[in-house]
Structure formats: structure tokens, C-alpha cells
Design an enzyme around this catalytic site. Structure first.
Site, PDB file in Angstrom:
ATOM      1  CE1 TYR A  59       4.820  27.968  -7.050  1.00 51.61           C
ATOM      2  CE2 TYR A  59       6.096  29.836  -7.809  1.00 51.61           C
ATOM      3  CZ  TYR A  59       5.477  29.144  -6.785  1.00 51.61           C
ATOM      4  OH  TYR A  59       5.520  29.636  -5.499  1.00 51.61           O
ATOM      5  CG  HIS A 145       8.695  25.555  -2.809  1.00 53.17           C
ATOM      6  ND1 HIS A 145       8.363  25.427  -4.141  1.00 53.17           N
ATOM      7  CD2 HIS A 145       7.643  26.188  -2.228  1.00 53.17           C
ATOM      8  CE1 HIS A 145       7.170  25.949  -4.348  1.00 53.17           C
ATOM      9  NE2 HIS A 145       6.711  26.406  -3.199  1.00 53.17           N
TER      10      HIS A 145
END
Length: 332
Positions: A59, A145
Site C-alpha cells: 500500500y 498477501h
């Protein structure tokens, strides 16, 4: 203020409220957010009762982790939960003038590149870097992830490394975060994870997780964090727009008609579409919390208002009768 309803998150003593803070937006997801606005968003979340914050190196090329760590620094460490993710190492590269990371969805300088690494060493390096960016001495939950194309590497490398760290008391829980339910269900069977984050696959529009992940989660006592509950935006407005996005793409006429019908039924019971979309996943007993992204105080306050809405059980019955909800969405 969000009602302080707590439920177990995983099998190792963590508890969570109904809403978690998804910190992708304060990593400049899609558009730039200034530091003051980002930090104020986290403070607003705290004021409304949120105590679980999720981030990732992905992010904003680390910006989300840095901002989240700075925002939480003034709060007692034992009073909140932080999760971050592994699987993408951030490696520095020369920065060309004006080069931004927009192709990956983040409006930040492209001074790093994401390198997939689901090995034991990659996990250890990733966690060490995340601790530095967050300014923390421990991370409560670590999620693998998006290992969609790295199943073997995750099973043989990342998950054993996380089990090692949990057995040593370095982390409390571990799991995986993905946009699909099938592989998460498989991970729940073949590893000892106790938390998963499922994005966009158990919503008012999609309930495929009822076929794989959710039954296994109940059986294995795995907590599900529901994310992407607005399916990229199509469920986020009281009045659906054909220009909204679904699963990061355009909305087809058939899908728009279905969403419009959903909104009409919700309206008959005095409920808005986003209010119903936010509450629906939590009806299933495997779902521990709903993770909502926010980039400002206004977004946080809107989320809190929507979560506080009174939703009659008759709405869910009506949606099921209209073939909008599949049987079993309450876990029975």
C-alpha cells in the site's frame, strides 16, 4: 461511536470489534492524501471505537505502514491490533522525475519496486522492514498477501516461517489475504493459520465463499475478516450508478439491474444499500469483523453512521426470497 461488540479474532486471545480500519487509502490509493488528513483519519477511527488496523508494504510502497505507525504512536500498544502482510519485498530503484506508482493504483513516487518473495527469508526480511516502517516492536497478525501464483512457495516457505514466529511468541496470529475464497479454504485445510482476509467474495453480490471457505473456517475455527464489501464501489452508494465499478472493472447492464433491485428492496425496509452491504458479511458466524477503507475523518464518520443503522431481519428474508442471497449465509 461504534458499539463495542467484541468477538474472538483467531485462536490466540485477540478480540475485535465490528469494524476494522483498512489503511490502503492512506497509502494514497488512487489519489494523493496529505499527511494531516491521513493521520486525522486514523484518529477519527480511534474515536469511533476502532481498534484493529490493517496495512501492507504494497500500500503506497510503504507509505501506509509509515503513516499508520505514526498515527498510532500516541496510543497504548496493548490497546490495538495491527496486521500487515508478507509476500512482496520493496526494493529501491532510481527515481525518475515525475515517476509515480499509478499503474499499481497508488499515487506515490515510484522509488521502489515490489519483488514477490514467499520464502522463509523473504518473510523474515519483510517483517523486519515492516516493523521499521511501523515503528513497532511487534506485529499482532501477519497475512500472506495474494499468493495466487505462488501456492507452493507459500505452503513450503511463508506459512512455516509464520508458524515458527508464532511458536516463538513474535506474532500472535497469521493467515492469508486474498481476493479468492478457494485457495484460502485450501490454506485453512493444509496449514494451521487462524485468520484470513477475504476481499470481495462474500458480499451482497457474491456468496461463493459459502461453497468452500466459510464451512472450512467454521470447522477449523478460522476467523474471517471480510474486506471489499462494496465490490469496488457498486454497493457503496444508496443510488447505484452504471458508471460505478465492480471488481475493479465496468458494470454490465445485467449487474446494474441486479444492484438496482437490491437497492430498491433495501429502501422498502428503510435501509440504504451501503448499510446493508456493510452488515451482510457479519451475519455469518465465521466472519469476525468487516474491514473498511477510509482516507479521511468524513469517511470514518460515514462508516460509523452506516454501521449504527438498524437493519430489520425481515430485510434479509426479503432478499433471500428475491434470490439475492443464497441459503446458508447465516452459517446454517
Amino acid at each position: 461511536m461504534i458499539a463495542n461488540e467484541q468477538c474472538p479474532l483467531g485462536r490466540y486471545g485477540l478480540t475485535v470489534g465490528p469494524i476494522a480500519f483498512g489503511a490502503a487509502s492512506i497509502g494514497n490509493l488512487y489519489t494523493e492524501v496529505d499527511d494531516a488528513t491521513a493521520l486525522d483519519a486514523v484518529q477519527a477511527a480511534w474515536e469511533t471505537g476502532v481498534r484493529y488496523f490493517d496495512t501492507a508494504p504494497h500500500y503506497g510502497l510503504g507509505l501506509s505502514e509509515r503513516r499508520l505507525g505514526e498515527a498510532l504512536r500516541t496510543y497504548p500498544r496493548d490497546d490495538y491490533i495491527v496486521s500487515t502482510k508478507v509476500g512482496r519485498l520493496l526494493e529501491p530503484i532510481p527515481l525518475a522525475a515525475g515517476d509515480r506508482d499509478l499503474e499499481n493504483g497508488f499515487d506515490v513516487p515510484r522509488d521502489r519496486v515490489r519483488v514477490p518473495d514467499y520464502s522463509r527469508d523473504g518473510v523474515m526480511r519483510s517483517i523486519e522492514s515492516s516493523l521499521g516502517r511501523l515503528g513497532l516492536d511487534r506485529i499482532d497478525i501477519v497475512l500472506v498477501h495474494d499468493p495466487d501464483e505462488f501456492y507452493r512457495e507459500a505452503v513450503e516457505g511463508a506459512f512455516p516461517a509464520l508458524e515458527e514466529l508464532r511458536s516463538q511468541g513474535v506474532i500472535r496470529s497469521y493467515g492469508a489475504g486474498m481476493n479468492q475464497s478457494r485457495m484460502l479454504a485450501d490454506f485453512a485445510r493444509v496449514t494451521d493459520l487462524d485468520v484470513v482476509m477475504l476481499a470481495g467474495r462474500f458480499t451482497l453480490l457474491e456468496q461463493g465463499a459459502l461453497d468452500d471457505l466459510l464451512p472450512v473456517a467454521l470447522e477449523r475455527k478460522v476467523s474471517v475478516i471480510a474486506a471489499g464489501v462494496f465490490n469496488s464501489g457498486i454497493l457503496a452508494s444508496s443510488t447505484p450508478s452504471p458508471d460505478a465499478h465492480y471488481d475493479y472493472g465496468p458494470v454490465t447492464p445485467a449487474l446494474f439491474a441486479r444492484v438496482s433491485r437490491l437497492a430498491d428492496i433495501c429502501s422498502e425496509f428503510g435501509v440504504t444499500l451501503p448499510e446493508a452491504a456493510m452488515r451482510f458479511p457479519a451475519l455469518h458466524p465465521a466472519v469476525a469483523t468487516v474491514c473498511l477503507g477510509a482516507r479521511s475523518r468524513a469517511h470514518i464518520e460515514r462508516n460509523a453512521r452506516q454501521r449504527a443503522a438498524v437493519i430489520p431481519n425481515e430485510l434479509w428474508t426479503a432478499l433471500e426470497a428475491a434470490d439475492m442471497l443464497r441459503p446458508g449465509y447465516r452459517g446454517t
